[in-house]
Design a protein around this motif. Structure first.
Motif, PDB file in Angstrom:
ATOM      1  N   GLY A  92      10.486  63.842  39.890  1.00 14.91           N
ATOM      2  CA  GLY A  92       9.986  62.968  39.195  1.00 14.91           C
ATOM      3  C   GLY A  92       8.510  62.545  40.085  1.00 14.91           C
ATOM      4  N   SER A  93       8.489  61.718  40.450  1.00 15.90           N
ATOM      5  CA  SER A  93       6.950  61.121  41.012  1.00 15.90           C
ATOM      6  C   SER A  93       7.720  61.005  42.626  1.00 15.90           C
ATOM      7  N   LEU A  94       6.066  61.337  43.113  1.00 10.82           N
ATOM      8  CA  LEU A  94       5.558  61.146  44.201  1.00 10.82           C
ATOM      9  C   LEU A  94       5.934  58.784  44.465  1.00 10.82           C
ATOM     10  N   GLY A  95       5.282  58.640  43.642  1.00  6.44           N
ATOM     11  CA  GLY A  95       5.917  56.727  44.015  1.00  6.44           C
ATOM     12  C   GLY A  95       7.071  56.431  43.958  1.00  6.44           C
ATOM     13  N   MET A  96       8.014  57.336  43.777  1.00  3.79           N
ATOM     14  CA  MET A  96       9.973  57.261  44.124  1.00  3.79           C
ATOM     15  C   MET A  96      10.004  57.453  44.955  1.00  3.79           C
ATOM     16  N   ALA A 119      15.643  61.140  34.366  1.00  2.00           N
ATOM     17  CA  ALA A 119      15.704  62.412  33.886  1.00  2.00           C
ATOM     18  C   ALA A 119      14.665  62.784  33.274  1.00  2.00           C
ATOM     19  N   ASP A 120      14.160  62.387  32.810  1.00  2.00           N
ATOM     20  CA  ASP A 120      12.955  63.707  31.524  1.00  2.00           C
ATOM     21  C   ASP A 120      12.064  63.394  31.721  1.00  2.00           C
ATOM     22  N   ALA A 121      11.824  62.349  33.651  1.00  2.12           N
ATOM     23  CA  ALA A 121      10.443  63.041  34.203  1.00  2.12           C
ATOM     24  C   ALA A 121      11.018  64.548  34.982  1.00  2.12           C
ATOM     25  N   SER A 122      11.972  64.608  35.329  1.00  2.00           N
ATOM     26  CA  SER A 122      11.686  66.152  35.840  1.00  2.00           C
ATOM     27  C   SER A 122      11.328  67.206  35.714  1.00  2.00           C
ATOM     28  N   SER A 123      10.925  68.401  36.504  1.00  4.24           N
ATOM     29  CA  SER A 123      10.899  69.246  36.202  1.00  4.24           C
ATOM     30  C   SER A 123      11.900  70.193  35.245  1.00  4.24           C
ATOM     31  N   LEU A 124      12.764  70.049  35.849  1.00  4.24           N
ATOM     32  CA  LEU A 124      14.284  70.291  35.127  1.00  4.24           C
ATOM     33  C   LEU A 124      15.112  69.776  33.987  1.00  4.24           C
ATOM     34  N   LYS A 125      15.915  70.370  33.553  1.00  2.00           N
ATOM     35  CA  LYS A 125      16.714  70.020  32.567  1.00  2.00           C
ATOM     36  C   LYS A 125      17.204  68.314  33.154  1.00  2.00           C
ATOM     37  N   ARG A 126      17.584  67.826  31.766  1.00  2.00           N
ATOM     38  CA  ARG A 126      18.021  65.966  32.540  1.00  2.00           C
ATOM     39  C   ARG A 126      19.920  66.296  33.187  1.00  2.00           C
ATOM     40  N   GLU A 127      20.336  67.050  32.408  1.00  2.00           N
ATOM     41  CA  GLU A 127      21.995  67.377  33.007  1.00  2.00           C
ATOM     42  C   GLU A 127      21.924  68.336  34.831  1.00  2.00           C
ATOM     43  N   LEU A 128      20.611  68.883  34.644  1.00  2.00           N
ATOM     44  CA  LEU A 128      21.108  69.494  36.132  1.00  2.00           C
ATOM     45  C   LEU A 128      20.394  68.404  37.283  1.00  2.00           C
ATOM     46  N   ALA A 144      16.798  62.192  48.013  1.00  3.51           N
ATOM     47  CA  ALA A 144      16.423  62.939  46.615  1.00  3.51           C
ATOM     48  C   ALA A 144      17.356  61.998  45.162  1.00  3.51           C
ATOM     49  N   ILE A 145      17.227  60.737  44.945  1.00  2.00           N
ATOM     50  CA  ILE A 145      17.648  60.728  43.916  1.00  2.00           C
ATOM     51  C   ILE A 145      17.081  60.613  42.654  1.00  2.00           C
ATOM     52  N   CYS A 146      17.868  60.735  41.935  1.00  2.00           N
ATOM     53  CA  CYS A 146      17.168  60.870  40.593  1.00  2.00           C
ATOM     54  C   CYS A 146      17.807  59.689  39.654  1.00  2.00           C
ATOM     55  N   TYR A 147      16.854  58.783  38.831  1.00  2.00           N
ATOM     56  CA  TYR A 147      18.131  57.347  38.726  1.00  2.00           C
ATOM     57  C   TYR A 147      18.191  57.627  36.569  1.00  2.00           C
TER      58      TYR A 147
END
Ligand code: NAD
Length: 364
Positions: A259-263, A115-124, A108-111
């Motif tokens: 974020g998305s399933l496509g990632m 980061a703003d596509a996540s349901s959590l806050k960017r800093e997390l 689970a890598i957050c590019y």
């Protein structure tokens, strides 16, 4: 020596996204960066249409002989009514079983760009890089008895059985520890030893295996706490190893942080061959065949391409090349390129343009 890849695009968008991987392979081979020989086969609904089975014996033989299987996705409404044992997913299950793929790796890598596509806050989530290692062939999904009994008084009784033997725990924990050595040297082992005997054995074996890895920080965590911590402070984790059931749930939760399933890519690995040390392996995106968008040329190829990058890393030890592919993905995202699923209503590009842009970054 040439290495054999079996490409199984499958159904729906599997076909479109696999084409983008083929372009990458073609370029890498042409540059002498890799020496892959490609074989192709059918799996899922398309195999059922061609052979009456979700995968033919011939293609199974190719899979067993391949150094790695690159798998797209299977399924679709067209095959909703085929017999249960021939349904598209049966092809994937047969591959997992016959190749002995007991270790499922879900990063689970957050590019940063997403980061703003996540349901959590960017800093997390910004910079998040977790690897969930899930036991894939044992536990409650396979344990016997597994049945529903009619008690005859208007009630029924359902039983699933959670079973783990020492060797099953030992080998998956070793996979997790070996992987942690290539990352941040941290492993959390998640179970429910407070209420489950299988959890008691899991932890006993995991702690024993961990003694062979004194260079790692090894920590036990209760699976329910792991779920909480994943949404509270996910960046505390590096590698998390857990059983089939908890892994199913925790890896989906971790995935959605990004974020998305496509990632989302994945890898499934078998035991190392005693003579060659090579593992059987299958690489696939987490998402399905997306029949709602299939054939439209708008599917996100990133999960598929990132799955291929995992193959470079884990089957062929081409770590530098895998890093470059992952960086190319991060770079196109940083440039603002988005397919529809991650565009958040903004401008989007199609499958081919996304694939071509990633290739161009690699070539630069
Ligand atoms: P799905 O993952 O195919 O699609 C869910 C949603 O996400 C859809 O709206 C789809 O358009 C979107 N999506 C998925 N991947 C995308 C991508 N790369 N780019 C853009 N959008 C994407 O799940 P589903 O709709 O529940 O299932 C569809 C079919 O896939 C079913 O037949 C199911 O059994 C099968 N399936 C197969 C696998 C597999 O092959 N491993 C996994 C899950 C589902």
């Amino acid at each position: 020596m040439a290495q054999k890849l079996l490409l199984l695009p499958g159904d729906g968008i599997g076909v479109e996204i696999m084409k983008e991987v083929e372009k990458l392979i073609g370029w890498m081979n042409s540059q002498g960066l890799t020496d892959f020989t490609l074989e192709r086969g059918l799996v899922g609904g398309c195999a059922y249409d061609a052979h009456g089975e979700a995968i033919s014996e011939d293609d199974m033989k190719k899979a067993l002989a391949a150094d790695a299987v690159i798998f797209g996705a299977v399924g679709g409404p067209k095959w909703d009514k085929v017999p249960y044992d021939k349904r598209p997913e049966a092809g994937l299950l047969r591959l997992r079983k016959d190749l002995g793929l007991f270790a499922n790796l879900r990063p689970a890598i957050c590019y940063p760009a997403l980061a703003d596509a996540s349901s959590l806050k960017r800093e997390l989530v910004e910079g998040l890089d977790i690897l969930i290692v899930r036991e894939l062939t044992g536990g409650v999904y396979f344990g016997e008895p597994k049945e529903i009994t009619d008690l005859g008084n208007g009630q029924k009784r359902a039983v699933d059985t959670q079973v783990y033997e020492t060797y099953e725990i030992e080998r998956i924990v070793r996979v997790a520890c070996d992987l942690a050595r290539t990352r941040k040297h941290k492993v959390h082992s998640a179970d429910k030893k407070n209420v489950m005997k299988s959890g008691v054995l899991w932890d006993e074996v995991a702690q024993r295996v961990a003694k062979d890895y004194p260079d790692l920080e090894f920590q036990h965590i209760l699976a329910d706490n792991a779920a909480m911590q994943l949404v509270r402070n996910p960046k505390q984790f590096d590698v998390m190893v857990t059983d089939n059931l908890f892994g199913d749930i925790l890896s989906d939760a971790a995935a959605m942080l990004t974020g998305s399933l496509g990632m989302l890519p994945s890898a499934s690995l078998g035991a190392p061959d005693t003579a060659t040390g090579k593992r059987k392996a299958l690489y696939e995106p987490v998402h399905g065949s997306a029949p709602d968008i299939a054939g439209k040329g708008i599917a996100n190829p990133i999960a598929m391409i990132a799955s291929f990058a995992m193959a470079l890393r884990y089957s062929f030890n081409l770590v530098g090349l895998a890093d470059q592919v992952e960086k190319a993905i991060a770079d196109v995202l940083a440039d603002g390129l988005r397919t529809g699923d991650i565009a958040q209503g903004g401008k989007s590009v199609g499958t081919e343009e996304m694939g071509a842009s990633i290739l161009k970054k690699l070539q630069a």
